[in-house]
Scaffold this motif. Structure first.
Motif, short mmCIF file in Angstrom:
data_model
loop_
_atom_site.label_atom_id
_atom_site.label_comp_id
_atom_site.label_asym_id
_atom_site.label_seq_id
_atom_site.Cartn_x
_atom_site.Cartn_y
_atom_site.Cartn_z
N ARG A 72 30.34 45.47 53.39
CA ARG A 72 30.92 45.91 55.01
C ARG A 72 32.22 46.48 54.68
O ARG A 72 32.61 47.79 55.34
CB ARG A 72 31.06 45.78 55.94
N ASN A 73 33.02 46.37 54.06
CA ASN A 73 34.18 46.87 54.06
C ASN A 73 34.82 47.83 52.48
O ASN A 73 35.73 48.65 52.09
CB ASN A 73 35.80 45.79 53.18
N ARG A 74 33.57 47.33 51.94
CA ARG A 74 33.07 48.15 50.08
C ARG A 74 34.09 47.71 49.26
O ARG A 74 34.74 48.92 48.77
CB ARG A 74 33.39 50.20 50.18
N TRP A 75 34.43 46.94 49.39
CA TRP A 75 34.97 45.58 48.08
C TRP A 75 34.41 45.98 46.92
O TRP A 75 33.16 44.63 47.29
CB TRP A 75 36.05 45.04 48.76
N LYS A 76 34.96 45.89 45.69
CA LYS A 76 33.85 45.36 44.47
C LYS A 76 34.74 44.65 44.40
O LYS A 76 36.33 44.64 43.96
CB LYS A 76 33.27 46.23 43.90
N ILE A 77 34.94 43.64 42.96
CA ILE A 77 35.57 42.71 42.28
C ILE A 77 35.32 42.88 41.01
O ILE A 77 34.38 43.26 40.61
CB ILE A 77 35.33 40.72 42.87
N ALA A 78 36.18 43.41 40.75
CA ALA A 78 36.45 43.98 38.62
C ALA A 78 35.75 42.99 38.10
O ALA A 78 36.01 41.95 38.12
CB ALA A 78 37.82 43.85 38.43
N ALA A 79 34.96 43.42 36.95
CA ALA A 79 34.70 42.21 35.99
C ALA A 79 35.36 42.00 35.80
O ALA A 79 36.20 42.29 35.28
CB ALA A 79 33.81 43.22 35.03
N GLY A 80 35.27 40.46 35.35
CA GLY A 80 36.85 39.79 33.84
C GLY A 80 36.51 39.51 33.22
O GLY A 80 36.03 40.00 33.07
N GLU A 81 37.85 39.54 32.51
CA GLU A 81 38.30 39.23 31.03
C GLU A 81 36.56 39.02 30.23
O GLU A 81 36.15 38.04 30.07
CB GLU A 81 38.72 38.53 30.65
N GLN A 82 36.55 40.00 29.77
CA GLN A 82 35.43 39.38 28.37
C GLN A 82 35.37 38.90 27.65
O GLN A 82 36.59 39.20 26.92
CB GLN A 82 34.09 40.77 28.35
N PRO A 83 35.52 37.74 26.48
CA PRO A 83 35.68 37.27 25.63
C PRO A 83 35.28 37.64 24.46
O PRO A 83 33.99 39.02 24.42
CB PRO A 83 34.98 35.65 25.36
N GLU A 84 36.73 37.79 23.02
CA GLU A 84 35.89 38.53 21.67
C GLU A 84 34.53 38.41 21.47
O GLU A 84 34.48 37.05 21.75
CB GLU A 84 37.38 38.88 21.53
N PRO A 85 33.78 39.03 20.35
CA PRO A 85 32.88 38.62 20.11
C PRO A 85 33.33 37.35 18.83
O PRO A 85 33.87 37.59 18.23
CB PRO A 85 32.28 39.82 18.91
#
Length: 157
Positions: free
Chosen positions: A118-131
């Motif tokens: 309803r607030n039109r908020w999204k949480i950014a994707a977290g840190e992705q580990p390196e391969p």
């Protein structure tokens, strides 16, 4: 009491992945909040002295991603009132009315899934580990061929 008509939270919550994105209400866009939450010390407690439980809740809430938006909107009092109500609703003798108020705060402050939408908020994707960096391999999806059972000729079922 008024009957019928639109209400603030009537209808489905906005969906950032909806196919139809040409509604007038979509012009506002979505706010992406940092996955690591708000950095730094929480603001000063704005109400009369806080209990130990209220102080713990205050510190926890101001480290969440939603706190970035609260700070931008100067919602210290709203968050403090929510903290005070939440601390009271945790007590065994809490009234149902207070529980309803806490639920409304959860939504309005974006602490529930519905509230985030309803607030039109999204949480950014977290840190992705390196391969190769302790990242578990994604599970192998079975193909249609893998699911077939080989039956030797001559066996009937």
């Amino acid at each position: 009491m008024a009957r019928g008509g639109a209400r603030v939270v009537s209808g489905p919550a906005p969906d950032p992945n909806a196919l139809r994105r040409n509604r007038p209400s979509d012009k506002a866009g979505w706010t992406t909040l940092p996955a690591q939450g708000r950095q730094g010390e929480p603001p000063a407690w704005p109400l009369t002295s806080a209990s130990e439980r209220e102080a713990d809740l205050w510190d926890d809430l101001w480290s969440r991603p939603q706190a970035v938006a609260w700070e931008a909107l100067d919602q210290r009092y709203e968050v403090a009132l929510f903290v005070r109500a939440l601390a009271q609703v945790e007590l065994p003798e809490a009234k149902a009315d207070l529980q309803r108020i806490v639920r409304q705060y959860l939504d309005s402050l974006g602490l529930s899934v519905q509230g985030m939408l309803r607030n039109r908020w999204k949480i950014a994707a977290g840190e992705q580990p390196e391969p190769g960096e302790d990242a578990p391999a994604p599970p192998r999806r079975r193909s249609a061929r893998d699911r077939l059972k080989v039956v030797p000729s001559g066996e009937g079922g």
